[in-house]
Enzyme design. Sequence first.
Site, PDB file in Angstrom:
ATOM      1  N   GLU A 180     -27.890  23.988 -41.657  1.00 37.49           N
ATOM      2  CA  GLU A 180     -27.675  25.225 -42.411  1.00 37.49           C
ATOM      3  C   GLU A 180     -26.374  25.926 -42.012  1.00 37.49           C
ATOM      4  OE1 GLU A 180     -31.308  27.465 -41.918  1.00 37.49           O
ATOM      5  OE2 GLU A 180     -32.315  26.331 -43.479  1.00 37.49           O
ATOM      6  N   GLU A 252     -36.188  21.185 -47.028  1.00 39.35           N
ATOM      7  CA  GLU A 252     -37.159  22.180 -46.567  1.00 39.35           C
ATOM      8  C   GLU A 252     -37.754  22.915 -47.750  1.00 39.35           C
ATOM      9  OE1 GLU A 252     -35.926  24.904 -43.542  1.00 39.35           O
ATOM     10  OE2 GLU A 252     -35.107  23.342 -42.228  1.00 39.35           O
TER      11      GLU A 252
END
Length: 825
Positions: A180, A252
């Site tokens: 991320e 995710e």
Amino acid sequence: MLPRLCLWLLLLAATAFGVGGTKVAYNDRALVIDGERRIIISGSIHYPRSTPEMWPDLIRKAKEGGLDAIETYVFWNGHEPRRRQYNFEGNYDIVRFFKEVQDAGMYAILRIGPYICGEWNYGGLPAWLRDISGMQFRMHNHPFESEMETFTTLIVDKLKAANMFAGQGGPIILSQIENEYGNIMGKLNNNESASEYIHWCAAMANKQNVGVPWIMCQQDDDVPHGILNTCNGFYCHDWFPKRTDIPKMWTENWTGWFKAWDKPDFHRSAEDVAFSVAMFFQKRGSLQNYYMYHGGTNFGRTSGGPYITTSYDYDAPLDEYGNIRQPKYGHLKDLHNILKSMEKILLHGDYKDTTMGNNNVTMTKYTLDNTTSACFISNKHDDKDVNVTLEDGVTHVVPAWSVSILPDCKTVAYNSAKIKTQTSVMVKRPEDGSTQSLTWSWMPENLQPFMTDEKGNFRKNELLEQITTSGDQSDYLWYRTSFEHKGEGSYKLHVNTTGHELYAFVNGKLVGRHHSPNGGFVFQMETPVQVHDGKNYISLLSATIGLKNYGALFEMMPAGIVGGPVKLVDPATNTTTYDLSNSSWAYKSGLIGEHREAHLDKAGQQWRSLNGTIPVNRPFTWYKATFDAPAGSEPVVADLLGLGKGVAWINGNNLGRYWPSYTAADMGGCRQCDYRGTFKAEGDGLKCLTGCNEPSQRFYHVPRSFLKAGVENTVVLFEEAGGDPTRVDFHTVAVGAACAEAAEVGDQVALACSHGRTISSVDVASLGVARGKCGAYEGGCESKAALAAFEAACVGKESCTVRHADDFRAAAGCDSRVLTVQATC
């Protein structure tokens, strides 16, 4: 001999180069495994958040739930708690974990990071990195990149040595580097360094030669060469990679949310998770991973981010203890089966999206060889059902916020809003409130050595930052100083801290305690104090409750009483009389009980007991008791209601921090729950929360492997804040009630208990809307025929299946054909 020798050498060479392994490639539609495009359904199971004894069962349930792969982060600070001192034992045995995945016949996704976020202490980065000169986390600088490469290579080499990568015949089909980073690149105040770093990460990863693709999640801009970028979030159907030659992958899909000490429990409905998955595959998705599929437990003090509870249940399809969470598990399993049945047409077929009169209603038709078709119809309205008429003239009702899947473009085989699997109500036994009679002993934490500044690890004429000073080897750091005073005096002790908790002692007496609200981490303590003539001592105990794990430059957020000020203020004039910030401060990390390993109950510990009575509500106290392990195989929990704040151990195994005295906030989301509409975990519009105004966490997982059967087990508590251990008890957790609905005649209704328990009774078999909720249905419109059928098929059985029959009838006026059944396990 020569032919045999040549054959042996050829076999050896084949083994060395992975001949016979799995080849993993990709195109614009999917991962290509051994030449075949594949839909991959994956789920996150973090090996340190469970135990090796739990792994096979968790992985088996994941496979039976329709998953192809298991995904996990790699936890750097768990594997290398001190520089070049490694831990690959117990629940950090990463090779054993991947071998369990392989033995189950599943694929694996390796997310090395090594920054992971994951609601894990310091985002998985070791605190000792801060000791290295010139260190800048996650930026283009040699100290960080050198350490990151050393650890990444260590993990890769360890897994290569065990033949864990697909080309070697192992389960790992994807590897991830960084995590991320795209979310924070623009906030690091150095775009050039950030770009150089992320491209260095890719180059470093690719030269590891693992033989499978490397991915980066949330790296939508500035995507390095040789990297596949992926999506994270509650919904990823509208996300597409910028490169047109790579597949659409969702690393995710958040099945729920983590919980903090001051927050209630977040619940994401089975209908909404299924909606998000169906939408993703409607929009050309190829790989989807549930984060989490099993959340687990933040065992030990090094796990869990700032103010994160010990429970990391995450409202996942497998609950914290490894039980199947119904209906989420079963509803998603049904979806997986439908998607897999359509795999070839979804990954090879032509597709066409058609707006059905409104942008919120879309029909997607996949066609293969002009002969086979499959359809999705999605309705993104959150307040109304829609009627959709297809080319064959048949009209289908699509409920609000749902997706209907028609594998033949004619018959609806699955709708994300229509649950046909059972709902399970989990109960803790014994349910009558009875408790084991535990005999407790106690031992005070020895605070006396810290009540002066005469001894310490070192001294400094400044107030230091806690993480770098303690190396995060303990939650606790002592700051101690002294000053001379003429005569007696009354002051306000003022302390400014970026710590999470603070205890203040003056001349050996506790004068104040305070903790910061979650997310604040900056607060001031002001408390009245009395000083005497001569030398006076001030001792400040700063405590952390997990370190920050996310955000740009998160590692620079200080902890402790760094800089202060610490001062004595004249209460009459509110002016500073003594500023002690630059006095000589003595430092000591940890508590004496920690250094002596009181939790291991070693010989020589000075435990006290007086006819079975112990002091309660006494801070800084150790308690010990023995208990019998609950019989059976059901998961065990410790009920710590009545305690204040501290840490619990079972037979020397750290259950994690406890804080049942901290009550979860009352939030509006506790008073509304509707699966329809966008799910959120922050801001306005929260819904489906439970546990408001209740202890943030009361029950703590005790894995069966921590317990010893047939002999006494030992529980040790360090009670920091003061509580009553006599209320501590142990329970098991299993299905108490099982409920199911069948909307149409012909539907199969399946019920099941768990852990060998059988159905003891069928309580409701109703044709109509039963009053109450599962576990407390009141019935209404009962069907005697349905009740008899279920009693005959189910009572005394672990599981049963009954078909909703046309002869299931209720009394006059009960015209609904929806069958509701409730059974007790």
